[in-house]
Design a protein around this motif. Sequence first.
Motif, mmCIF file in Angstrom:
data_model
loop_
_atom_site.group_PDB
_atom_site.id
_atom_site.type_symbol
_atom_site.label_atom_id
_atom_site.label_comp_id
_atom_site.label_asym_id
_atom_site.label_seq_id
_atom_site.Cartn_x
_atom_site.Cartn_y
_atom_site.Cartn_z
ATOM 1 N N PRO A 200 0.809 -1.223 0.000
ATOM 2 C CA PRO A 200 0.000 0.000 0.000
ATOM 3 C C PRO A 200 0.844 1.276 0.000
ATOM 4 C CG PRO A 200 -0.855 -1.562 1.584
ATOM 5 C CD PRO A 200 0.463 -2.090 1.143
ATOM 6 N N PHE A 201 1.985 1.252 0.706
ATOM 7 C CA PHE A 201 2.838 2.433 0.739
ATOM 8 C C PHE A 201 3.428 2.708 -0.636
ATOM 9 C CE2 PHE A 201 6.915 4.599 1.800
ATOM 10 C CZ PHE A 201 6.360 5.736 2.388
ATOM 11 N N VAL A 202 3.832 1.654 -1.342
ATOM 12 C CA VAL A 202 4.339 1.813 -2.702
ATOM 13 C C VAL A 202 3.229 2.324 -3.617
ATOM 14 C CG1 VAL A 202 5.240 0.584 -4.713
ATOM 15 C CG2 VAL A 202 6.171 0.114 -2.445
ATOM 16 N N GLY A 203 1.995 1.881 -3.379
ATOM 17 C CA GLY A 203 0.870 2.387 -4.163
ATOM 18 C C GLY A 203 0.662 3.879 -3.996
ATOM 19 N N VAL A 204 0.806 4.364 -2.767
ATOM 20 C CA VAL A 204 0.696 5.808 -2.523
ATOM 21 C C VAL A 204 1.822 6.563 -3.220
ATOM 22 C CG1 VAL A 204 0.767 7.592 -0.738
ATOM 23 C CG2 VAL A 204 -0.522 5.480 -0.344
ATOM 24 N N LEU A 205 3.031 6.025 -3.156
ATOM 25 C CA LEU A 205 4.162 6.655 -3.842
ATOM 26 C C LEU A 205 3.928 6.705 -5.353
ATOM 27 C CD1 LEU A 205 7.216 5.034 -1.993
ATOM 28 C CD2 LEU A 205 6.210 7.280 -1.602
ATOM 29 N N THR A 206 3.290 5.664 -5.893
ATOM 30 C CA THR A 206 3.003 5.637 -7.324
ATOM 31 C C THR A 206 2.055 6.755 -7.712
ATOM 32 O OG1 THR A 206 3.265 3.225 -7.288
ATOM 33 C CG2 THR A 206 2.183 4.192 -9.208
ATOM 34 N N ILE A 207 0.991 6.937 -6.939
ATOM 35 C CA ILE A 207 0.014 7.987 -7.241
ATOM 36 C C ILE A 207 0.663 9.359 -7.146
ATOM 37 C CG2 ILE A 207 -2.111 9.073 -6.409
ATOM 38 C CD1 ILE A 207 -3.059 6.310 -5.556
#
Length: 325
Positions: A200-207
Amino acid sequence: MDNNTVDPTCRQQPPLAIDIITQLDTFGIVLYSALTLMATLSVLVYLEECIYIYRKVSSPKKTAVVWVNGAAPIIATTCCVGMWIPRATMFTEMTSSSYFAIVVYKFLVLMLEECGGDEAFLRRCGKDTLRISTGPCCCCCPCLPRVAVTRRTLFLLKLGSFQFALLKTIFSILSIVLWTNGNFDVTNLEITGAAIWINPFVGVLTIIALWPVAILFMHLRNILRSQRIIPKYAMYQLVLVLSQLQSAIINILAMNGTIACAPPYSSQARGYLMSQQLLILEMFIITLVTRLLYRRRYDPLPPHDPHEDDNDQNTKIIMQCDNKA
């Protein structure tokens, strides 16, 4: 279904490469050979394109072009390796996703280089404002104020994308280290698992990383229309959707058991295999399309006239004087 009736091979690790080779039938041999050929041709087309770019494109623009063009063939290559060696899927996925994280930043740099660099962009757009109510973060917030184009704004845009290139690579290495120690498992969704925190943290960084690219594209799409920036951005977005969203959907279906087990592949391993085979075909097509877009010379943008604004202002004054007369 009772657990006793489940094929024991459906609970095993992905098969070894030698097991795949020995169990291939005629259709499997044709399929694997065709996909391997596509991945190989993708790399060859990319290498030929790199030679052209280094000869015809000026620096530092050519570096950004090489990075952006490498997304599809790199993903096709890693998927081909994962298809033949299923137990290496963790490494191949992390490699391709880390590479694409760098591509996100490099595409933002490419748009700036199409304008002539940071200084040329600031001269051309220094009196403009940026609309920040764009996807994927704030497309539903049209009331957000516009932001002036300054050196600080440009630095924040570049930083927003660069953080993903850096942190994604760091988290990929961390995930591999934890996986080798048995602490990282994408199917383990318990609060004590590492995947439930890292992904999930990587997902936030992606956005956060995709937002600056979208902001800059929305501002430059008309200015760079002669450079075919719209189809280039479409190809970049297509690689993103196919390599990230499509793969995530297939893997979720596999984890839920929607994709059936087919010994020697478990449901999850078969999901990875389907995703890899689809991506090889898709990335091969994208490689050919991007070659048509980048392997050509475009006319440079017309130089920005620093007195253009003064001329417009003088024209308005003259018109006002004529109206009073």
